[in-house]
Design a protein around this motif. Sequence first.
Motif, mmCIF file in Angstrom:
data_model
loop_
_atom_site.group_PDB
_atom_site.id
_atom_site.type_symbol
_atom_site.label_atom_id
_atom_site.label_comp_id
_atom_site.label_asym_id
_atom_site.label_seq_id
_atom_site.Cartn_x
_atom_site.Cartn_y
_atom_site.Cartn_z
ATOM 1 N N LYS A 57 64.817 61.440 50.529
ATOM 2 C CA LYS A 57 64.065 62.487 51.225
ATOM 3 C C LYS A 57 64.933 63.075 52.332
ATOM 4 O O LYS A 57 65.667 62.351 53.008
ATOM 5 N N TYR A 81 59.464 64.666 54.001
ATOM 6 C CA TYR A 81 60.559 64.428 54.946
ATOM 7 C C TYR A 81 60.491 63.026 55.535
ATOM 8 O O TYR A 81 59.399 62.452 55.702
ATOM 9 N N CYS A 401 61.105 72.718 52.052
ATOM 10 C CA CYS A 401 61.359 71.513 51.248
ATOM 11 C C CYS A 401 60.758 71.647 49.853
ATOM 12 O O CYS A 401 61.379 71.249 48.858
ATOM 13 N N GLY A 406 65.297 71.475 51.382
ATOM 14 C CA GLY A 406 65.110 70.507 52.454
ATOM 15 C C GLY A 406 66.388 69.867 52.954
ATOM 16 O O GLY A 406 66.505 69.548 54.139
#
Length: 494
Positions: A57, A81, A401, A406
């Motif tokens: 992530k 995130y 994202c 992202g």
Amino acid sequence: MFWYRNLIKLSTPIKSKTPITKNLLQASLSNFSTANQPPASAQAQPSGLGPTKPHDKPRVVVLGSGWAGCRLMKGLDPKLYDIVCVSPRNHMVFTPLLASTCVGTLEFRSVAEPIARIQPSISSAPGSYFFLANSTAVDTENHEVHCETVTDGTDTLDPWKFKISYDKLVIASGAQASTFGIHGVKEHAIFLREVHHAQEIRRKLLLNLMLSDVPGLPEEEKRRLLHCVVVGGGPTGVEFSGELSDFIRRDVHERYTHVKDYIHVTLIEANEILSSFDDRLRRYAIKHLTKSGVRLVRGIVKDVKPENLVLTDGSEVPYGLLVWSTGVGPSPFVNSLGLPKSPGGRIGVDEWLRVPTVQDVFSIGDCSGFLESTGKPVLPALAQVAERQGKYLAKLLNKICKDGGGHANGAKDMNLGDPFEYKHLGSMATVGRFKALVDLRQSKEAKGISLAGFVSWFIWRSAYLTRVVSWRNRFYVAINWLTTFVFGRDISRI
């Protein structure tokens, strides 16, 4: 005897087949070595958080835990995130009610909201962290933030320096109180921006009240100790003056009867108090504050000494408590960054709150302002501005994202959608004794609703009670208000 044989068995040394326990003990004790050279294990200690991998992530690093940073973290999706927050405090301060804590109307914990409650993933998700540290530098080329841990004084642990790699960086470090370069302000005045400032004001106020009751104290010194001076006629200065005058009339006159005639409040402002409010509301505030015993002085402070301050006209004003509330300016950290600046020295951003000269860097809150090239004015340093910016940027980063941008340098030439637009919702301020001002105009020149009096005070309390972040703190605030109304303010000096 049976117990004697067992004692012999227990006292017999046990031979270990492997020296694991001994080695672990030696390694643990080596950490407490007083030698100058660090232990060997310190060389293997990581220097921070490295870059994320493509299958991980992406990481959002937020610098600051004020209105803007906390509203951003609340809106970020932890499924998209990893969220890392770096701040010298682990809570958000509900600043509109901070003045009430100085005189015991509210308790300090009522205005402090832990970051872990605002964004639970900070304390639970594997890749999300909170670091109690200050940001010292930003390396935009390598996507790194340089940090240094916060320590309590010089007699504690030495600060530890580390680095954090980011995919998206949000600078929301806020601003610092403006002193305008006036000598003695930082040394002798108390600001009103943090919980520890309110605690210092409360301790100083109660200490002066008790010292002034000591037998044999000269009357001139007693008047100085009990003279509370507030510099700055904005909402914070006016609200604190109103709370202080209410505290004097309701509590000091009952519990400190020997000195009740000596305590006074003076509010010093260079121009007009509450200059952003409607003229009718300003006149009402002046009338009410004067009636409550607040002395209004128009003047500019030239110098601040340990026991008095000097105005530009040469007059001296003695004080026992000096509270400085004259607005904010850029912090040394913001000044040190090699980023474009907006008028006033803030970090310059475009219509999407990006720093246009570098990749993946955004800025919100009091430390940011629109660049002149955008054609937009620099927004005021208000809580509602910071909160709206944080809410907007959280939605924008979630969108980035989801669209595949992202990770670092992944949002180049991406369509970001609608830019940030700010619409002023109005201003409110209390002036004490169940009176307040409510100005719902979008600007000073615009038309709109403006109220003053008890109804405004009820609206002021209702609005801020609903704006408190958590139900836990809403309950605290409501109970504190009820307790103060029934039993009076708490005047214990702790």
